[in-house]
Write a protein that holds these residues in place. Structure first.
Motif, mmCIF file in Angstrom:
data_model
loop_
_atom_site.group_PDB
_atom_site.id
_atom_site.type_symbol
_atom_site.label_atom_id
_atom_site.label_comp_id
_atom_site.label_asym_id
_atom_site.label_seq_id
_atom_site.Cartn_x
_atom_site.Cartn_y
_atom_site.Cartn_z
ATOM 1 N N LEU A 1 -1.414 20.258 -2.918
ATOM 2 C CA LEU A 1 -2.206 19.721 -1.226
ATOM 3 C C LEU A 1 -2.765 18.447 -1.517
ATOM 4 N N LEU A 2 -2.855 17.888 -2.778
ATOM 5 C CA LEU A 2 -3.971 16.048 -3.238
ATOM 6 C C LEU A 2 -1.636 15.367 -2.963
ATOM 7 N N ALA A 3 -1.225 15.887 -3.287
ATOM 8 C CA ALA A 3 0.297 15.071 -2.835
ATOM 9 C C ALA A 3 0.724 15.219 -1.536
ATOM 10 N N ALA A 4 0.348 16.056 -1.330
ATOM 11 C CA ALA A 4 1.307 16.558 0.270
ATOM 12 C C ALA A 4 0.389 15.221 1.139
ATOM 13 N N VAL A 5 -0.999 15.012 0.541
ATOM 14 C CA VAL A 5 -2.270 13.715 1.342
ATOM 15 C C VAL A 5 -1.494 12.567 1.307
ATOM 16 N N LEU A 6 -1.111 12.126 -0.163
ATOM 17 C CA LEU A 6 -1.440 10.743 -0.263
ATOM 18 C C LEU A 6 -0.024 10.900 0.203
ATOM 19 N N VAL A 7 0.982 11.397 0.201
ATOM 20 C CA VAL A 7 2.718 11.632 0.967
ATOM 21 C C VAL A 7 2.296 10.953 2.475
ATOM 22 N N THR A 8 1.632 12.034 2.670
ATOM 23 C CA THR A 8 1.068 11.022 3.795
ATOM 24 C C THR A 8 0.514 9.911 4.489
ATOM 25 N N LEU A 9 -0.138 9.908 3.487
ATOM 26 C CA LEU A 9 -0.893 8.481 3.573
ATOM 27 C C LEU A 9 0.295 7.665 3.532
ATOM 28 N N ALA A 10 0.903 7.606 2.577
ATOM 29 C CA ALA A 10 3.100 6.404 2.375
ATOM 30 C C ALA A 10 3.667 6.917 3.426
ATOM 31 N N GLU A 11 3.037 7.681 4.260
ATOM 32 C CA GLU A 11 4.103 7.455 5.414
ATOM 33 C C GLU A 11 3.628 7.231 6.942
ATOM 34 N N LEU A 12 2.002 6.901 6.369
ATOM 35 C CA LEU A 12 1.332 6.436 7.449
ATOM 36 C C LEU A 12 1.721 4.626 7.538
ATOM 37 N N MET A 13 1.385 4.300 6.600
ATOM 38 C CA MET A 13 2.044 3.018 6.034
ATOM 39 C C MET A 13 3.049 2.210 6.311
ATOM 40 N N ARG A 14 4.112 3.111 5.788
ATOM 41 C CA ARG A 14 5.509 2.967 6.130
ATOM 42 C C ARG A 14 5.874 3.268 8.130
ATOM 43 N N SER A 15 5.432 3.644 8.540
ATOM 44 C CA SER A 15 5.589 4.329 9.754
ATOM 45 C C SER A 15 5.269 2.423 10.505
ATOM 46 N N VAL A 16 4.086 2.474 9.406
ATOM 47 C CA VAL A 16 3.838 1.117 10.288
ATOM 48 C C VAL A 16 4.182 -0.090 10.579
ATOM 49 N N SER A 17 4.854 -0.400 9.138
ATOM 50 C CA SER A 17 5.613 -1.523 8.270
ATOM 51 C C SER A 17 6.580 -1.635 8.802
ATOM 52 N N SER A 18 7.145 -0.737 8.199
ATOM 53 C CA SER A 18 8.536 -0.685 8.727
ATOM 54 C C SER A 18 9.177 -1.222 10.607
ATOM 55 N N TRP A 19 9.330 -0.638 10.933
ATOM 56 C CA TRP A 19 9.551 -1.373 12.496
ATOM 57 C C TRP A 19 9.245 -2.452 12.826
ATOM 58 N N GLU A 20 7.636 -2.834 12.367
ATOM 59 C CA GLU A 20 6.904 -3.667 12.629
ATOM 60 C C GLU A 20 7.251 -5.006 11.814
ATOM 61 N N LEU A 21 8.139 -5.101 11.315
ATOM 62 C CA LEU A 21 8.572 -5.737 9.945
ATOM 63 C C LEU A 21 10.125 -6.300 10.692
ATOM 64 N N ALA A 22 10.826 -4.684 10.958
ATOM 65 C CA ALA A 22 12.313 -5.204 11.322
ATOM 66 C C ALA A 22 12.901 -5.666 12.500
ATOM 67 N N LEU A 64 1.037 -1.355 0.354
ATOM 68 C CA LEU A 64 0.301 0.300 0.482
ATOM 69 C C LEU A 64 0.857 1.248 0.017
ATOM 70 N N TYR A 65 2.212 0.990 0.419
ATOM 71 C CA TYR A 65 2.825 2.225 0.755
ATOM 72 C C TYR A 65 3.362 2.684 -1.089
ATOM 73 N N GLY A 66 3.570 1.300 -1.563
ATOM 74 C CA GLY A 66 4.107 1.563 -2.596
ATOM 75 C C GLY A 66 2.603 2.556 -4.025
ATOM 76 N N VAL A 67 1.511 1.757 -3.768
ATOM 77 C CA VAL A 67 0.027 2.833 -4.193
ATOM 78 C C VAL A 67 0.594 3.941 -4.219
ATOM 79 N N SER A 68 0.174 4.244 -2.636
ATOM 80 C CA SER A 68 0.412 5.533 -2.316
ATOM 81 C C SER A 68 1.355 6.261 -2.715
ATOM 82 N N LEU A 69 2.444 6.443 -2.090
ATOM 83 C CA LEU A 69 3.422 7.127 -3.008
ATOM 84 C C LEU A 69 3.503 6.877 -4.873
ATOM 85 N N LEU A 70 3.369 6.285 -5.848
ATOM 86 C CA LEU A 70 3.283 6.261 -6.903
ATOM 87 C C LEU A 70 1.675 7.219 -7.026
ATOM 88 N N ALA A 71 0.978 7.440 -6.402
ATOM 89 C CA ALA A 71 -0.528 8.097 -6.721
ATOM 90 C C ALA A 71 0.016 10.109 -6.156
#
Length: 425
Positions: free
Chosen positions: A327-348, A299-306
């Motif tokens: 502003l829409l791009a800022a919302v989408l990159v924030t959604l990507a950040e939310l996904m990354r903050s969930v996945s990165s440390w949990e998987l680490a 989902l991170y990849g999809v959000s950043l692609l959008a």
């Protein structure tokens, strides 16, 4: 903001880990407040107080970022041998000393060393904080991570507001007061950490292996010899590019490639901060656990692609069209950040063997530091030079890497089943 019994306020009052986790969250809030002060004032301080030119400031910050890469693995290696609590207090006090030295030194060579050590201590502190949380919060570490992200963003925003007051005054004494405020945050954070107890390492429960089966192979205790984990860390570097897109890509694209008013530049960070505070806990609840975290990578990849698609098409219209697109791009990159903050440390955490988790997490923490060093160069030197095509190429590449990362993580998780870990213990 959530006010239900399971909402943000209730979770902050009763976080996973109890009293020690609550104290640590307050310490992290104060730490990030001080860091927000320094982040907002550092470039202007070096320019107007120490009188460095633009090239020297760029070199100073670049070398500091490279030095910070070493902070995570050093902290992880030490945490295998020494108490995490004492190391974290030491990291705060180290930065207290270096910030004090900024008030004394003005030569470029001395400042280069001081800022490099400061950045190293900052990365070490972040790794130790999350290792502390992993041990205290246990299986609820995803919820703790969400709470941490919330208080960290709130602290950074508060620090930026404090810095704005000093920058508005603009005197040398005002700049020095901002440095003292940052140093004070380290003192308070260290005092709070002192009030916590050293978190205990939860050892995996040993179970007898079935009769007639060969014992499982002993996991590699050095992350540097674990190719599968190193692959995860390598692929995690582009999974952190949302930071550079938000802080470097969007402002420079607005200024150089659109007719949008420059007043929207600070709106990107403000919008990001509000969305993280409001949504982080909800997003983390929907992606709790290692397998859901692996799904969040895609989902991170999809959000950043959008986000990249919106940026690529933001140059064709007028000022208001470009402003809405950004502003829409800022919302989408924030959604990507939310996904990354969930996945990165949990998987680490989930992909590391419990017997050597501290050193593994230290190596995993390098991905963000490497991205902070290389991400801005990638955006300014390649992506924005190529124009809209550069954004399309970046989004496509990150999306492809996210799918590879997801598959790689799921395969490794399949080999690290709880029963296999118990047999290895």
């Amino acid at each position: 903001m959530q006010w239900r019994d399971d909402g943000l306020i209730a979770q902050l009052r009763r976080p996973p880990g109890g009293r020690d986790a609550r104290i640590m969250l307050l310490a992290q809030f104060l730490d990030r407040t001080g860091s927000g002060v320094w982040a907002a004032a550092s470039v202007l301080y070096f320019t107007y107080v120490t009188h460095l030119d633009a090239q020297q400031v760029g070199l100073l910050l670049g070398v500091a970022a490279v030095a910070g890469i070493a902070g995570s693995p050093i902290a992880g290696w030490l945490a295998e041998r020494m108490p995490v609590r004492g190391l974290l207090i030491g990291s705060h006090l180290l930065r207290l000393v270096t910030m004090g030295l900024l008030l004394v030194f003005s030569s470029f060579d001395a400042l280069l060393l001081v800022v490099a050590v400061t950045c190293l201590g900052e990365r070490a502190a972040k790794t130790l904080e999350m290792l502390f949380a992993t041990r205290v919060a246990g299986e609820k570490r995803g919820t703790y991570q969400a709470l941490f992200r919330t208080v960290a963003n709130a602290g950074t925003a508060l620090g930026a507001g404090i810095a704005a007051i000093g920058l508005a005054i603009g005197t040398r004494d005002a700049y020095r007061a901002l440095i003292i405020a940052d140093a004070l945050s380290f003192v308070l954070a260290a005092a709070l950490v002192w009030r916590t107890a050293e978190p205990r390492v939860a050892a995996p429960t040993a179970e007898p292996a079935p009769t007639g089966t060969a014992p499982a192979a002993e996991p590699a205790h050095s992350p540097w010899r674990d190719r599968g984990y190193l692959l995860f860390v390598l692929l995690d570097i582009p999974m952190c590019l949302d930071d550079s897109v938000l802080n470097v890509g969007l402002p420079l694209w607005l200024v150089n490639h659109t007719t949008a008013p420059h007043i929207f530049v600070p709106a990107f960070l403000a919008l990001n901060t509000v969305l993280v505070v409001v949504l982080q806990l909800r997003v983390s609840a929907r992606a709790e656990g290692p397998r859901r975290a692996a799904g969040a990578v895609a989902l991170y990849g999809v959000s950043l692609l959008a986000c990249c698609l919106v940026l690529a098409t933001s140059t064709g219209g007028g000022a208001w069209t470009a402003s809405i697109a950004l502003l829409l791009a800022a919302v989408l990159v924030t959604l990507a950040e939310l996904m990354r903050s969930v996945s990165s440390w949990e998987l680490a955490v989930s992909l590391a063997p419990p017997q050597a988790r501290a050193s593994y997490l230290g190596v995993a923490g390098m991905s963000q530091s490497v991205q902070k060093s290389l991400g801005p160069l990638l955006l300014t030197g390649a992506v924005m030079t190529a124009g809209p095509v550069g954004w399309l190429a970046l989004g496509t590449a990150v999306t492809g890497i996210s799918l590879v990362q997801r598959r790689s993580c799921l395969q490794r998780l399949a080999t690290l089943r709880p029963e296999a870990l118990a047999a290895r213990a």
